[in-house]
Design an enzyme around this catalytic site. Structure first.
Site, short mmCIF file in Angstrom:
data_model
loop_
_atom_site.label_atom_id
_atom_site.label_comp_id
_atom_site.label_asym_id
_atom_site.label_seq_id
_atom_site.Cartn_x
_atom_site.Cartn_y
_atom_site.Cartn_z
N ARG A 29 -3.38 8.28 -31.26
CA ARG A 29 -3.56 7.95 -32.64
C ARG A 29 -2.30 7.52 -33.28
O ARG A 29 -1.32 8.01 -33.25
CB ARG A 29 -4.38 9.35 -33.29
CG ARG A 29 -5.39 10.02 -32.76
CD ARG A 29 -5.81 11.24 -33.87
NE ARG A 29 -7.30 11.56 -33.53
CZ ARG A 29 -8.09 11.29 -33.49
NH1 ARG A 29 -8.80 10.49 -34.06
NH2 ARG A 29 -9.24 11.90 -32.22
N ASP A 30 -2.83 6.88 -34.31
CA ASP A 30 -1.64 6.19 -34.85
C ASP A 30 -0.60 7.40 -35.84
O ASP A 30 -1.60 7.78 -36.63
CB ASP A 30 -2.11 5.13 -35.70
CG ASP A 30 -0.85 4.23 -36.31
OD1 ASP A 30 -0.78 2.53 -35.74
OD2 ASP A 30 -0.21 4.53 -37.15
N GLU A 95 5.72 -4.69 -35.62
CA GLU A 95 6.48 -3.66 -35.83
C GLU A 95 7.17 -3.47 -34.55
O GLU A 95 8.23 -3.38 -34.74
CB GLU A 95 6.66 -2.46 -36.75
CG GLU A 95 5.86 -3.02 -38.31
CD GLU A 95 5.51 -1.81 -39.32
OE1 GLU A 95 5.40 -0.68 -38.73
OE2 GLU A 95 5.46 -1.90 -40.27
N VAL A 96 6.52 -2.77 -33.53
CA VAL A 96 6.58 -2.45 -32.58
C VAL A 96 6.26 -3.04 -31.42
O VAL A 96 5.15 -3.82 -31.59
CB VAL A 96 5.47 -0.75 -32.36
CG1 VAL A 96 6.38 -0.05 -30.82
CG2 VAL A 96 6.11 -0.63 -32.79
N HIS A 100 -0.14 -4.16 -28.04
CA HIS A 100 -1.38 -2.98 -28.82
C HIS A 100 -2.51 -3.91 -29.54
O HIS A 100 -2.34 -3.92 -30.23
CB HIS A 100 -0.11 -1.40 -29.55
CG HIS A 100 0.32 -2.07 -30.61
ND1 HIS A 100 1.66 -2.53 -30.27
CD2 HIS A 100 0.18 -2.29 -31.82
CE1 HIS A 100 1.51 -2.94 -31.79
NE2 HIS A 100 1.03 -2.63 -32.46
N HIS A 102 -4.85 -1.83 -32.47
CA HIS A 102 -4.96 -0.96 -33.31
C HIS A 102 -6.58 -1.02 -33.23
O HIS A 102 -7.97 -1.88 -33.21
CB HIS A 102 -5.12 -1.89 -34.54
CG HIS A 102 -3.26 -1.88 -34.68
ND1 HIS A 102 -3.00 -0.93 -35.55
CD2 HIS A 102 -2.34 -2.89 -34.43
CE1 HIS A 102 -1.28 -1.43 -35.58
NE2 HIS A 102 -1.81 -2.44 -34.76
#
Ligand code: DGP
Length: 114
Positions: A29-30, A95-96, A100, A102
């Site tokens: 989970r974010d 940002e990372v 990934h 989402h």
């Protein structure tokens, strides 16, 4: 590629709410959810951005999407629908710098902002 916070999650050096794991993929989970369901699906391989995906990683990338499909079903949002987003670099607001996906859903989402 330098190590990111997601590598620390893979190594269990920092905690995360993990929903799925196999040899190649992790989903959790974010930390800053944008909707009732907001899950990040990542390859364990350190791929920084979409730009860095290699042709021999096509199956892995396909499996990221299949993992999103599985989690959407588990979360009970598959039929109502959801959004899959991959941000890339500055204009994409990444940002990372560890690839990934989402998975965002659980409510009516607005149209994509431009
Ligand atoms: P992006 O902008 O596409 O790079 O999104 C990065 C996402 O990562 C953002 O929605 C917040 C999430 N995130 C950042 N740090 C952490 C963390 O330490 N744990 C978790 N679970 N999520 C994080």
């Amino acid at each position: 590629m330098s190590e990111t916070i997601f590598t620390k999650i893979i190594k269990r050096e920092i905690p995360a709410d993990i929903l799925f794991e196999d040899d190649d993929i992790l989903a959790f989970r974010d930390i800053n959810p944008q909707a009732p369901t907001h899950v990040l699906i990542i390859p364990k391989a350190e791929i920084a951005t979409v730009n860095d995906i290699q042709p021999d990683q096509a199956e892995l990338v396909g499996r990221l999407i299949l993992t999103a499909q599985l989690i959407a079903r588990q979360e009970g949002i598959a039929d109502d629908g959801y959004r899959l987003v991959v941000n890339c670099n500055q204009h994409g607001c990444q940002e990372v710098f560890h690839l990934h996906l989402h998975l965002i859903g659980g409510k009516q989402l607005r149209g994509m902002s431009k």
